[in-house]
Scaffold this motif. Structure first.
Motif, PDB file in Angstrom:
ATOM      1  N   THR A 283       0.838  -1.213   0.000  1.00  0.00           N
ATOM      2  CA  THR A 283       0.000   0.000   0.000  1.00  0.00           C
ATOM      3  C   THR A 283       0.867   1.255   0.000  1.00  0.00           C
ATOM      4  OG1 THR A 283      -1.666  -1.203   1.275  1.00  0.00           O
ATOM      5  CG2 THR A 283      -1.890   1.185   1.208  1.00  0.00           C
ATOM      6  N   LYS A 284       1.929   1.222   0.787  1.00  0.00           N
ATOM      7  CA  LYS A 284       2.831   2.381   0.855  1.00  0.00           C
ATOM      8  C   LYS A 284       3.425   2.676  -0.518  1.00  0.00           C
ATOM      9  CE  LYS A 284       6.879   3.757   3.587  1.00  0.00           C
ATOM     10  NZ  LYS A 284       7.666   3.353   4.760  1.00  0.00           N
ATOM     11  N   ARG A 285       3.757   1.618  -1.236  1.00  0.00           N
ATOM     12  CA  ARG A 285       4.413   1.774  -2.537  1.00  0.00           C
ATOM     13  C   ARG A 285       3.433   2.144  -3.652  1.00  0.00           C
ATOM     14  NH1 ARG A 285       8.654  -1.590  -5.415  1.00  0.00           N
ATOM     15  NH2 ARG A 285       9.400   0.024  -6.830  1.00  0.00           N
ATOM     16  N   PHE A 286       2.242   1.549  -3.591  1.00  0.00           N
ATOM     17  CA  PHE A 286       1.289   1.718  -4.710  1.00  0.00           C
ATOM     18  C   PHE A 286      -0.056   2.251  -4.211  1.00  0.00           C
ATOM     19  CE2 PHE A 286       4.077  -1.918  -5.793  1.00  0.00           C
ATOM     20  CZ  PHE A 286       4.713  -1.390  -6.906  1.00  0.00           C
ATOM     21  N   ALA A 287      -0.026   3.214  -3.315  1.00  0.00           N
ATOM     22  CA  ALA A 287      -1.273   3.719  -2.723  1.00  0.00           C
ATOM     23  C   ALA A 287      -2.200   4.281  -3.794  1.00  0.00           C
ATOM     24  CB  ALA A 287      -0.953   4.791  -1.692  1.00  0.00           C
ATOM     25  N   LYS A 288      -3.477   3.972  -3.632  1.00  0.00           N
ATOM     26  CA  LYS A 288      -4.482   4.479  -4.573  1.00  0.00           C
ATOM     27  C   LYS A 288      -5.162   5.724  -4.007  1.00  0.00           C
ATOM     28  CE  LYS A 288      -3.816   2.321  -8.041  1.00  0.00           C
ATOM     29  NZ  LYS A 288      -3.053   3.321  -8.730  1.00  0.00           N
ATOM     30  N   ARG A 289      -4.878   6.000  -2.707  1.00  0.00           N
ATOM     31  CA  ARG A 289      -5.487   7.177  -2.097  1.00  0.00           C
ATOM     32  C   ARG A 289      -4.568   7.696  -0.987  1.00  0.00           C
ATOM     33  NH1 ARG A 289     -11.701   6.954  -0.082  1.00  0.00           N
ATOM     34  NH2 ARG A 289     -10.914   5.785   1.692  1.00  0.00           N
ATOM     35  N   TYR A 290      -4.519   9.008  -0.860  1.00  0.00           N
ATOM     36  CA  TYR A 290      -3.702   9.642   0.175  1.00  0.00           C
ATOM     37  C   TYR A 290      -4.586  10.507   1.072  1.00  0.00           C
ATOM     38  CZ  TYR A 290       0.356   8.054  -2.374  1.00  0.00           C
ATOM     39  OH  TYR A 290       1.294   7.247  -2.990  1.00  0.00           O
ATOM     40  N   GLN A 317      -1.587  13.210  -8.864  1.00  0.00           N
ATOM     41  CA  GLN A 317      -1.963  13.186 -10.280  1.00  0.00           C
ATOM     42  C   GLN A 317      -1.073  12.210 -11.050  1.00  0.00           C
ATOM     43  OE1 GLN A 317      -1.219  16.881 -12.477  1.00  0.00           O
ATOM     44  NE2 GLN A 317      -3.274  16.726 -13.350  1.00  0.00           N
ATOM     45  N   LYS A 318       0.226  12.278 -10.795  1.00  0.00           N
ATOM     46  CA  LYS A 318       1.187  11.415 -11.476  1.00  0.00           C
ATOM     47  C   LYS A 318       0.910   9.937 -11.162  1.00  0.00           C
ATOM     48  CE  LYS A 318       5.587  11.179 -10.126  1.00  0.00           C
ATOM     49  NZ  LYS A 318       6.846  11.835  -9.691  1.00  0.00           N
ATOM     50  N   ARG A 319       0.527   9.681  -9.885  1.00  0.00           N
ATOM     51  CA  ARG A 319       0.281   8.290  -9.449  1.00  0.00           C
ATOM     52  C   ARG A 319      -1.145   7.833  -9.714  1.00  0.00           C
ATOM     53  NH1 ARG A 319       3.577   8.486  -3.639  1.00  0.00           N
ATOM     54  NH2 ARG A 319       5.323   9.688  -4.458  1.00  0.00           N
ATOM     55  N   GLN A 320      -1.945   8.735 -10.284  1.00  0.00           N
ATOM     56  CA  GLN A 320      -3.359   8.437 -10.525  1.00  0.00           C
ATOM     57  C   GLN A 320      -4.052   7.975  -9.233  1.00  0.00           C
ATOM     58  OE1 GLN A 320      -5.636   8.748 -13.554  1.00  0.00           O
ATOM     59  NE2 GLN A 320      -4.162  10.362 -13.156  1.00  0.00           N
ATOM     60  N   ALA A 321      -3.797   8.726  -8.177  1.00  0.00           N
ATOM     61  CA  ALA A 321      -4.381   8.426  -6.862  1.00  0.00           C
ATOM     62  C   ALA A 321      -5.368   9.528  -6.484  1.00  0.00           C
ATOM     63  CB  ALA A 321      -3.279   8.340  -5.812  1.00  0.00           C
ATOM     64  N   SER A 322      -6.352   9.170  -5.678  1.00  0.00           N
ATOM     65  CA  SER A 322      -7.273  10.177  -5.156  1.00  0.00           C
ATOM     66  C   SER A 322      -6.735  10.673  -3.816  1.00  0.00           C
ATOM     67  CB  SER A 322      -8.676   9.581  -5.006  1.00  0.00           C
ATOM     68  OG  SER A 322      -8.639   8.468  -4.123  1.00  0.00           O
ATOM     69  N   ALA A 323      -7.412  11.672  -3.239  1.00  0.00           N
ATOM     70  CA  ALA A 323      -6.920  12.242  -1.982  1.00  0.00           C
ATOM     71  C   ALA A 323      -8.087  12.636  -1.087  1.00  0.00           C
ATOM     72  CB  ALA A 323      -6.052  13.464  -2.266  1.00  0.00           C
ATOM     73  N   ILE A 324      -7.774  12.774   0.211  1.00  0.00           N
ATOM     74  CA  ILE A 324      -8.769  13.220   1.186  1.00  0.00           C
ATOM     75  C   ILE A 324      -8.157  14.348   2.011  1.00  0.00           C
ATOM     76  CG2 ILE A 324     -10.242  12.557   3.142  1.00  0.00           C
ATOM     77  CD1 ILE A 324      -9.678   9.594   2.303  1.00  0.00           C
ATOM     78  N   GLY A 325      -8.846  15.471   2.079  1.00  0.00           N
ATOM     79  CA  GLY A 325      -8.480  16.518   3.030  1.00  0.00           C
ATOM     80  C   GLY A 325      -9.210  16.170   4.316  1.00  0.00           C
TER      81      GLY A 325
END
Length: 357
Positions: A283-290, A317-325
């Motif tokens: 997960t740390k390496r290939f996280a889909k969300r931060y 954006q580069k990792r194609q991951a979503s994010a949460i504030g």
């Protein structure tokens, strides 16, 4: 008939206290650190020297069905109720909370605030919306019926918070406003960088000093020592991806920080089996969300928060991951960051009960 017992170390009641959440939650919804609960009840937690805790568990027909832990500070008229778990039964919840209110009153408290897991630093707030979804790491998480149990038992919501969810964005999306902020701070001789793992111990203490100053006015905030901070957060060095931690320096002094973390869900609370360790590293390496957990900026550098958010936006954006504030107080400006990119939100509340009324 509800029977309420105090929880002491090395007792059946303690075993029942620690086991109850497993009856309430599915495994991937369970956000419990037994180690932390045990340390608080035994008085061996890094914060134990600053506070007193009293844990209680309620039984019906000899079966545990409700629990909670009251925390008291020597110079504070409020008692804090946390680690609350209960079956969906209003009568039981009201009787239990009334019992704890009587106990808190007998120790001189004039109000109860909660949910607070003993301290601002260990977790607080109750989830009001999104309870059916899988929780993100660090999210206060509970069944949908908890807010009603508390309100019917005499609590009112005093503070509100929200988490903003940012869907992943295509590489064509530009955040001109954030980019402009970032560039203007770099031009003003700010250094915005990520710490290396071996620098984190020192950098985290700089973060703590700034955070300690900036968070003073937050509800239920209490200062702790840098040593206590290091003990509580030492595990972070294993789960942080340092490329998603941004520090801003001006003339060698920390001016702001943004700490985003891969979303491990409930994984970080589970036993560290070889399989779970492998999942953590994956997960740390290939996280889909931060999850953006901590953001702080020296008051004299307004706009620096947006500048810090820009490299995080670019990385995601580069990792194609979503994010949460995550877990933003409703009165702060942070909730408006990149508003046009925001998707759904989760809401949370901090409750209070007046014991004098």
């Amino acid at each position: 008939m509800l029977e309420i017992k105090p929880v002491k170390p090395n007792t059946t009641e303690l075993d029942d206290f620690l086991a109850l959440p497993k009856q309430i939650y599915q495994p991937d919804h369970l956000m419990q650190s037994e180690e932390e609960e045990l340390a608080l009840i035994e008085g061996s937690h890094p914060l134990s020297s600053d506070l007193e805790t009293y844990a209680f568990i309620g039984y019906v027909d000899s079966r545990p069905c409700i629990r909670g832990l009251l925390t008291f500070y020597p110079d504070d008229e409020a008692a804090y109720l946390g680690f609350f778990e209960s079956i969906n039964d209003q009568q039981i919840a009201s009787a239990f909370i009334e019992h704890l209110a009587g106990f808190a009153r007998s120790l001189g408290a004039s109000r109860i605030i909660g949910p607070v897991q003993a301290s601002f630093w260990l977790g607080y707030r109750m989830q009001l919306t999104g309870t059916e979804e899988l929780p993100f790491t660090g999210e206060p998480h509970n069944p949908a019926y908890y807010p009603q149990l508390w309100q019917e038992a005499g609590f009112e919501i005093k503070e509100r918070y929200l988490s903003n969810f940012y869907p992943k964005v295509s590489n064509q999306t530009h955040q001109d406003k954030l980019a402009h902020r970032f560039e203007s701070f770099e031009e003003a001789d700010f250094t915005i960088c990520s710490p290396k793992k071996q620098e984190w111990e020192e950098a985290s203490l700089q973060v703590f000093e700034l955070l300690n100053r900036l968070y003073q006015d937050f509800p239920i905030y209490r200062s702790i020592s840098s040593q206590q901070f290091s003990q509580i957060f030492q595990k972070y060095q294993y789960i942080l991806d340092f490329s998603m931690v941004k520090l801003a320096y001006k003339e060698g002094k920390l001016a702001g920080f943004l700490i985003a973390m891969p979303d491990y869900g409930s994984l970080v609370y589970q036993k560290l089996t070889p399989l779970n360790l492998a999942k953590l590293f994956w997960t740390k390496r290939f996280a889909k969300r931060y999850t953006i957990m901590y953001l702080g900026v020296d008051e004299q550098f307004l706009g620096l928060g947006s500048a810090l958010a820009y490299p995080i936006f670019k990385e995601a954006q580069k990792r194609q991951a979503s994010a949460i504030g995550a877990l933003i107080h409703q009165k702060t400006v942070t909730r408006h960051y990149a508003a046009e990119l925001q998707g759904k939100k989760h809401e949370y509340g901090l409750f209070e009960q007046d014991l004098n009324s």
